[in-house]
Structures are given as structure tokens and as C-alpha cells.
Design an enzyme around this catalytic site. Structure first.
Site, PDB file in Angstrom:
ATOM      1  N   ASP A   1     -15.336   2.760  12.947  1.00  0.00           N
ATOM      2  CA  ASP A   1     -13.905   2.969  13.149  1.00  0.00           C
ATOM      3  C   ASP A   1     -13.561   2.904  14.640  1.00  0.00           C
ATOM      4  O   ASP A   1     -12.635   2.209  15.059  1.00  0.00           O
ATOM      5  CB  ASP A   1     -13.516   4.338  12.555  1.00  0.00           C
ATOM      6  CG  ASP A   1     -12.083   4.715  12.838  1.00  0.00           C
ATOM      7  OD1 ASP A   1     -11.208   4.289  12.067  1.00  0.00           O
ATOM      8  OD2 ASP A   1     -11.827   5.429  13.824  1.00  0.00           O
TER       9      ASP A   1
ATOM     10  N   THR B   1      -1.625   7.740   1.645  1.00  0.00           N
ATOM     11  CA  THR B   1      -1.090   8.828   2.468  1.00  0.00           C
ATOM     12  C   THR B   1      -0.056   8.307   3.461  1.00  0.00           C
ATOM     13  O   THR B   1       1.055   8.832   3.558  1.00  0.00           O
ATOM     14  CB  THR B   1      -2.238   9.477   3.266  1.00  0.00           C
ATOM     15  OG1 THR B   1      -3.299   9.751   2.360  1.00  0.00           O
ATOM     16  CG2 THR B   1      -1.782  10.761   3.914  1.00  0.00           C
ATOM     17  N   VAL B   2      -0.425   7.251   4.194  1.00  0.00           N
ATOM     18  CA  VAL B   2       0.491   6.745   5.224  1.00  0.00           C
ATOM     19  C   VAL B   2       1.714   6.092   4.580  1.00  0.00           C
ATOM     20  O   VAL B   2       2.851   6.351   4.968  1.00  0.00           O
ATOM     21  CB  VAL B   2      -0.236   5.752   6.160  1.00  0.00           C
ATOM     22  CG1 VAL B   2       0.738   5.157   7.163  1.00  0.00           C
ATOM     23  CG2 VAL B   2      -1.389   6.450   6.877  1.00  0.00           C
ATOM     24  N   GLY B   3       1.463   5.258   3.556  1.00  0.00           N
ATOM     25  CA  GLY B   3       2.574   4.572   2.904  1.00  0.00           C
ATOM     26  C   GLY B   3       3.601   5.529   2.341  1.00  0.00           C
ATOM     27  O   GLY B   3       4.815   5.315   2.479  1.00  0.00           O
TER      28      GLY B   3
ATOM     29  N   LYS C   1     -11.305   0.041  16.964  1.00  0.00           N
ATOM     30  CA  LYS C   1     -10.234   0.434  17.881  1.00  0.00           C
ATOM     31  C   LYS C   1     -10.546  -0.029  19.305  1.00  0.00           C
ATOM     32  O   LYS C   1      -9.651  -0.468  20.039  1.00  0.00           O
ATOM     33  CB  LYS C   1     -10.035   1.944  17.817  1.00  0.00           C
ATOM     34  CG  LYS C   1      -9.470   2.390  16.465  1.00  0.00           C
ATOM     35  CD  LYS C   1      -9.602   3.897  16.252  1.00  0.00           C
ATOM     36  CE  LYS C   1      -8.933   4.336  14.961  1.00  0.00           C
ATOM     37  NZ  LYS C   1      -9.254   5.746  14.631  1.00  0.00           N
TER      38      LYS C   1
ATOM     39  N   GLY D   1     -12.327  18.617   4.605  1.00  0.00           N
ATOM     40  CA  GLY D   1     -11.488  17.443   4.467  1.00  0.00           C
ATOM     41  C   GLY D   1     -11.335  16.638   5.762  1.00  0.00           C
ATOM     42  O   GLY D   1     -10.534  15.710   5.823  1.00  0.00           O
TER      43      GLY D   1
ATOM     44  N   ARG E   1      -2.240   0.411  -8.706  1.00  0.00           N
ATOM     45  CA  ARG E   1      -2.066   1.187  -9.929  1.00  0.00           C
ATOM     46  C   ARG E   1      -0.690   1.851  -9.926  1.00  0.00           C
ATOM     47  O   ARG E   1      -0.545   2.991  -9.483  1.00  0.00           O
ATOM     48  CB  ARG E   1      -3.156   2.272 -10.008  1.00  0.00           C
ATOM     49  CG  ARG E   1      -4.599   1.747  -9.882  1.00  0.00           C
ATOM     50  CD  ARG E   1      -5.141   1.293 -11.226  1.00  0.00           C
ATOM     51  NE  ARG E   1      -5.141   2.397 -12.160  1.00  0.00           N
ATOM     52  CZ  ARG E   1      -6.225   3.153 -12.418  1.00  0.00           C
ATOM     53  NH1 ARG E   1      -7.368   2.905 -11.834  1.00  0.00           N
ATOM     54  NH2 ARG E   1      -6.147   4.139 -13.289  1.00  0.00           N
TER      55      ARG E   1
ATOM     56  N   VAL F   1      -4.448   2.185  16.219  1.00  0.00           N
ATOM     57  CA  VAL F   1      -5.297   2.887  17.189  1.00  0.00           C
ATOM     58  C   VAL F   1      -4.631   4.193  17.604  1.00  0.00           C
ATOM     59  O   VAL F   1      -3.474   4.207  18.025  1.00  0.00           O
ATOM     60  CB  VAL F   1      -5.541   2.029  18.457  1.00  0.00           C
ATOM     61  CG1 VAL F   1      -6.462   2.761  19.421  1.00  0.00           C
ATOM     62  CG2 VAL F   1      -6.119   0.675  18.088  1.00  0.00           C
TER      63      VAL F   1
ATOM     64  N   GLY G   1       0.835  -1.195   0.000  1.00  0.00           N
ATOM     65  CA  GLY G   1       0.000   0.000   0.000  1.00  0.00           C
ATOM     66  C   GLY G   1       0.864   1.237   0.000  1.00  0.00           C
ATOM     67  O   GLY G   1       1.904   1.282   0.662  1.00  0.00           O
TER      68      GLY G   1
END
Lengths: 434, 434
Positions: free
Chosen positions: B200, B14-16, B204, B186, B47, B131, B11
Site C-alpha cells: 500500500d 465505505t468510501v462510496g 502511494k 479493526g 451485489r 494518497v 463502487g
């Protein structure tokens, strides 16, 4: 699963007694979490007759024999102080025992030598209880934030001084009355020097800075000012500018002016400071501790909880004991502490700080200009000024921008010599203003 | 020291992307902290054309081939969702790779099976980022507090809903307007269901409860209510009684009435609740997260920080990566997760909670008595009542003592049927009142 891990307990004061109690109360849970039961092999004390609650067969005055006993796996040290704790820990490492310690003075004084001895022996040294009692703080710094770059660690890590400053703010009393009250209520010890003069906080700051910056920092590297010089006027002035006075332990990575990370240094200091009442640390009252951490990627974090007391401290000791015991069961040692960065300690004189200065001045033309010139002459930029006239005198309250501490203290020294300045009524550093 | 540890990244959102960036920016520090350099072996994405910043040679669409590649040591999974993440992690464990994951849904759904697979392979599974983003929380629960008994974990663990509720309190707007604003800025996703309906937070909560109570808890065990039914009236009523409305994830160990610890159960729930403005969680605004922990010996602790965002989450991922990599260098696995306690999940109906109920009633003699009798008939004790008359109608605001949730909801259902009750204008659970 059946062979118990054997623990040698060094010291049996408030914390030690609670460690024993929790080991007994939670024996089933601890065995399940560790994979083997835990058993107390012995308790080393100076005066066995003072511990009627501990089975006599466990008590011994020969701590060294206890830590080197072949059947002992783990050593828990809650004696405090440098010696004999240091020698006992070294003996334990040489004998291949892992150690859990709550000894901030020792770790701040000689942490690197102890870590080196533990690493050489392939055993563990954990000491979560040494800083901020029950608050999980050292493990997050050592491990959770190990992939990040820490910028600052700012904490309220001494409950006694926090109680005294909280009471000064609530009552308007001076330091002496507030200390007397704290002593009466048992929040301050009979000899309060270690707390009120900042030695306790400085030891904790050294430990935090070492872990945060992967650098050897000892208590001797920490600039230290206690709270005995904080006056009722300081506290009142703080309130007037929306601040409160706290004793802060501040560990900062300071970037060199050339912006080259290789020239970074570490500034570690303990002193009273005004912080805005909106700062997360401002609300930390009484005997609680809190530590604020700023990291490059993680951003701002805060850890809050009880900083002292037998049971909270014993909880931290037992958390470490479980970790160390699990490693022992697995036949491994946990990750050690790295000091690879080796950042130099920046002296307080070169450390950027901000000052609040209150002056009584003559209320006549040109005084403000003269005072402002004195700041400028030392290269200190003024952030805010408030002038209140009363008769032929006026009060000037100045908050500076960040400047090297030496420039600020030189400015204050010069102000004291100015004929127009009748008195410097309050000087305190300011932290946490944007 | 020279052979690099090779990381497979699954992946690259954003985090990756931030994980990749931090791995590069901090390569020197990471190598020093781990004892060996870390190198990216490959990045699996759907992609490849959408990742022009990633060297083309690293990109692959064949995630399974990547995680099982012989040269890969560690797998970082930031895909999210159940599949294909679950199969990829299982394949990684079978191939002897340690895993760092940020995948709350997967861990909450199938954490036990994943832990079992990791343990069987003798490798690590860490997921601090799953978490509360950057806040070091799972490691403190797993390790620092491993010597203590946890009673409660109460957290604000979803930034989107916290932002919406904060804005409702600030503006007086209803849920719909506040959600629209959050979407525009956002803070809420185009499909906000996972956040606003509490999925979500429930995932957690399941993870937190599992670690806190050494018990297998899945998302299906968590009682869940979102915030879409919270009204401007609820928020206003909360303010009137000195409270604020927050979406809380609550994990409690409930002691049986007979006091026998062997009959303890675990109650895990996510719902909006009124909490006093003096509660440490009340001040947690906007997109921040905070988790309040109560342990037998440690007492009250709080952890605070950024709960989401690429860089904060990447910081947590990298902290885990350092831990897992150190273990790999040492040839060991860290302590696993124990579920030995196996406490049963207590259904919400039997979970003790407190309610706030606001009623519009006819202002005539006997109404308060009738209403009070209805509470008594269901065994619910009233803590406070406030009655305000206006013309021929009155508002009754009632806060109950703790009672089984079923008794409280039955009481409310009965009140709705009473002729003297013109309307139930607000019902919310209340937490954190003493």
C-alpha cells in the site's frame, strides 16, 4: 511552445529578487511545466539605481504603463500595501492580465472587489504567498476542501510574534526584552507594530476566513489583540497548567443556539491564547508557521512550514505563476472565489471563548465562594480551580468553560472590584482544551 | 445553473457510501461552489441487494454501460484494484467523461497511460484520495509547488503499520502481538499483507514520486520492505538512541556525484527506519498520516491529517469532484500531469542510506578494531559507536554515515560471518539524523 509568456514584476525587494532568480534558474523546468517559456517583460521599482542586479532595460518606474503593456500576459505584484498596488491590479485586470499577488493587506482589505474585477475580465487572481509564506494553504482551502464544510481554521501565521513568545517561554523574559532581542536578530522590523499588534495576523485571518467559509470577510471584521500586553507572569502561569502562549488567528463557523445552519455566523479573531503543550500547534517554534484546519468530513488537518523569507515566499509566488500561466496557455481562467454563503460576522462579545484567570486573593473563609458566585452571576461555568495559600494571601487559578466573551470580560471587571481580590495577575483566553 | 451535472459512482463500499451521503447533505453548497447542481446518475455495484440504503433505481451491475451513458458527465471510481477499474476508466475517458478516483494501486501501476488517455480526451483525472486520505497533498505537489524543485518527500502514509509500530513502542510487544491487537480493533484487515508488507505504501510512494519529480514512477520502481521483520529489540534499540521506528515512504531526487543535474535520478523506497523522536514525523501516532516535503525554495513543509476512513477519504473525493465539475462547467480541463523530466529510477543498491547496527560481540581486545575495519573495507564511514560490556560479551551499537545501500548490506553480511560477532541483534535504516 516557442512564444514566451511575458511577466510584469511589480516590486523588487526581498521577495521580488528571489522571484527573478527562480524564474531564471528554473526557466527550463517552468517552460516544460507550463507548456511555454516565461520571460520577464519588465520590473517596476521606485528607485532603479538601487537594483544593480536587474538588467537596466527591464527596470521602469512607470508601473501602470508596464501592467497595461500589450505584450504583458501576467502580472506579479510584490509591492505590498494598499496603494498603488490596488490601482495597479485593477488596471491589470481591465487590460486582461492575470495577477499573482503576495499582498495580504490588500487582499484582506478589498479582496471581493479584486476578485470581482478578475472575474469580470475572465482572468485569474491567485495569492498563495499572502498567507503563511511557502505553505500550500489557500489552494487546499479553495480547492482540495471545496467538497467539505470547514468548522475552524486556527493558525500561527506571524513568525515575529511566534519568535518573541517562544523566547519569552525559554528565557522567562518579559515582552520588552524579547522584542528587543528579536529586533537585534532581524526577526522584528524597526517598527514592529504590524506584527506585534496583530495587524499582519488579522489580515491573514480575514483571507483564510473568506476562503474557508465562502463569505466576504475583511480585516475590519477581525477582532484583534496583539502580544504587547503578554507578561512573563502569563507565560509562567500557562506553563503551570501545561500550556504555552501563542498568538493565534482563529476563524470559526459558529452554530446558532437554535442549531439552524441558516443562522450560522463567522467569528474571526486574533489574540494571544494559552494552548495545551500537547496541541499540534504548541510545538511550532520560532519563525515557523502552522495552520490547523477542522472540517466536517476530513477531520483535523495541519499544514506546517516557513511563513516568511524571500525564497519560501517566492516559491509560493511561482507556484501561482505556473497555475496562472497554464490557464493562460489553455485560454481559460481558473475557478474564482465564491462568497455565496454570506455568513454574518459575529462580534467578539458574542463569540464563545474560554478564559484563564489568575487572582491574588485574601486567604480567608468565603473568598472562593464569593469569587465563584461572581462567575455564576455572569453565567460563566468554571472548569478547573486551583488554590494555593501563602501566608494570609492565596493565588486562585481558574479556567472557565466556554462562554460569550462579553460575559467573561464582565466577570473579570467585576472581580477587579471585589475587596477580597487583591489583584488580577493574569488573564488570557484558552484554546484547544477538550 | 439549473441543468445538473450527472455523476456515475463506481463502487459503494465505505468510501462510496460516504460520498453519496456528502453529495446529498451538501447539495446546496456544492451547487453554489460549482455553479450547477450535482446529481447521482447511477451507482455500479456487484451485489445490489447489499445496498438497501441506495435508491434501487440508481443501482446497476453494468458499470460499463453506466460510465458511457450519454447523460453522465463525471465518473467517481472507488472500486479499487486494477481490473475492472482500469478498463472502466479507459472507457470513461473515451466517452469524454472526467474521472475522480481513489485507486492508488491502479494509479501507481498505470498512471501514465491513464493520464495520456485523459489528456487525449481533453478531460480531467484527479485522485487526491489515493494518497493520505483527506490530507490535501497531491494538489499542492501538482500545483502549489509547481514553481519549485522538490528534493525529498518522506511520509507516513499507511495507518495500519503506523498503528502497529506505535503500539510496539508503547507496549514493548513484538510484531505478532501488535498485529493481533490491530486486527482485533479493526485497524488491520483480515489479510493484512497489503499493509504490513508495504504494498500500500509503495503504491502511494510511486504516485508521490511521479508528481514530485515530473517523472513516470510505477510501483515496480519502488524498493519495498514491510514491517513484519521489525522486532521488539529493534524498537527498544531505537529508543536507546533517541529514535522511534516508522514505516516510511521516501521519494528522493539523488544528485549524481558529478553534480550535473542532468544526471540526477530518483530513488523511491518504502521500509521501516529509525527516526529521531525530535523529527516532526516521529510524533505522528496511531492511524494518522503525515508527509514531510523538502523543496529548494520553499524549504521544509509538513502535511498532517487522517489517512483513511470513509468520511475523510470521501472529503478528498468531493474536493476533486468540485474541481472536475467546475472545469466541466467552464468547458475546460485542468492542468495535466507532466513527466517531462524522465529521471531514471536509482536501484536501492546505489541509493545512499544510513544504517543502525547492533551486534553482540566477544568482549576482548581488538574486536572493535576488527568490526570497524569491516565497515572501512566496504567504504562505510561510522558516525557513532556505543559499546556496553556485560561479562565476557559486549553490545556494539553502530550508526553509519550515508553510504550506498549495497555497501551497507555487504558490511552486515560480512559481520555475520565474523567469529567475534556472536549475533547481529538489530539492523534498521536510519533517516532524518543531521
Amino acid at each position: 511552445m516557442t512564444t514566451p509568456l511575458k511577466v510584469a514584476l511589480l516590486g523588487c525587494g526581498t521577495v521580488g529578487s528571489d522571484v527573478l532568480r527562480l524564474l531564471e534558474d528554473q526557466s527550463g523546468d517552468l517552460a516544460a511545466r507550463i507548456g511555454r517559456p516565461v520571460e520577464v517583460a519588465g520590473v517596476a521599482v521606485r528607485r532603479p539605481d538601487r537594483h544593480p542586479d536587474v538588467p537596466a532595460a527591464l527596470l521602469t518606474t512607470d508601473a501602470e504603463a508596464l501592467v497595461t503593456r500589450p505584450d504583458v500576459d501576467l502580472v506579479v505584484e510584490v509591492i505590498g500595501g494598499i496603494e498603488p498596488a490596488r490601482s495597479l491590479l485593477m488596471a491589470a485586470f481591465e487590460a486582461g492580465k492575470s495577477v499573482v499577488s503576495a499582498n495580504k493587506a490588500l487582499l484582506a482589505d478589498d479582496g471581493s472587489a479584486l476578485h470581482a474585477a478578475a472575474a469580470k475580465a475572465g482572468v485569474d487572481l491567485y495569492y498563495e504567498a499572502a498567507v503563511a509564506g511557502a505553505i500550500p494553504l489557500l489552494r487546499p482551502l479553495r480547492e482540495s476542501l471545496a467538497g467539505d464544510q470547514l468548522r475552524r481554521v486556527v493558525g500561527i501565521v506571524n513568525g515575529t510574534t511566534n519568535y518573541i513568545l517562544s523566547r519569552m517561554a525559554e528565557t522567562g523574559h518579559g515582552f520588552t526584552e524579547a522584542l528587543a532581542e528579536a529586533t537585534e536578530l532581524g526577526y522584528a522590523e524597526a517598527d514592529p507594530t504590524a506584527d506585534v499588534d496583530g495587524f499582519d495576523a488579522a489580515a491573514k485571518a480575514a483571507i483564510l476566513a473568506s476562503l474557508a467559509f465562502h463569505t466576504e470577510v475583511t480585516a475590519a471584521d477581525v477582532y484583534r489583540e496583539g502580544i504587547s500586553a503578554v507578561t512573563a507572569t502569563d507565560v509562567a502561569r500557562a506553563a503551570e497548567i501545561g500550556c504555552t502562549v501563542k498568538l493565534l488567528a482563529i476563524c470559526e463557523r459558529v452554530t446558532a443556539d437554535d442549531g439552524d445552519a441558516a443562522s450560522d455566523s463567522v467569528a474571526v479573531r486574533v489574540h494571544p491564547a494559552m494552548i495545551p503543550t500537547t496541541h499540534p500547534l504548541a510545538a511550532v517554534g520560532g519563525a515557523f508557521n502552522a495552520v490547523f484546519v477542522e472540517a466536517e468530513a476530513a477531520g483535523q488537518l495541519m499544514f506546517y512550514g516557513q511563513g516568511a523569507g524571500g525564497r519560501p515566499t517566492a516559491s509560493a509566488v511561482l507556484g501561482d505563476l505556473v497555475a496562472v500561466a497554464r490557464n493562460r496557455v489553455a485560454g481559460v481562467a481558473g475557478p474564482g472565489v465564491t462568497t455565496y454563503a454570506g455568513l454574518p460576522a459575529r462580534p467578539i462579545a458574542e463569540t464563545p471563548t474560554r478564559y484563564h484567570v489568575s487572582l491574588d486573593v485574601a486567604d480567608k473563609p468565603g473568598v472562593l465562594a464569593t469569587v465563584a458566585q461572581e462567575f455564576a452571576r455572569h453565567g460563566v461555568s468554571i472548569a478547573t480551580v486551583r488554590q494555593d495559600g501563602h501566608g494570609d494571601a492565596a493565588t486562585l487559578v481558574i479556567v472557565t468553560h466556554s462562554a460569550p466573551d462579553a460575559a467573561l470580560s464582565a466577570t473579570v471587571a467585576a472581580l477587579r472590584e471585589m475587596p477580597a481580590v487583591r489583584g488580577v495577575t493574569s488573564i488570557l483566553r484558552v484554546e484547544g482544551l477538550s
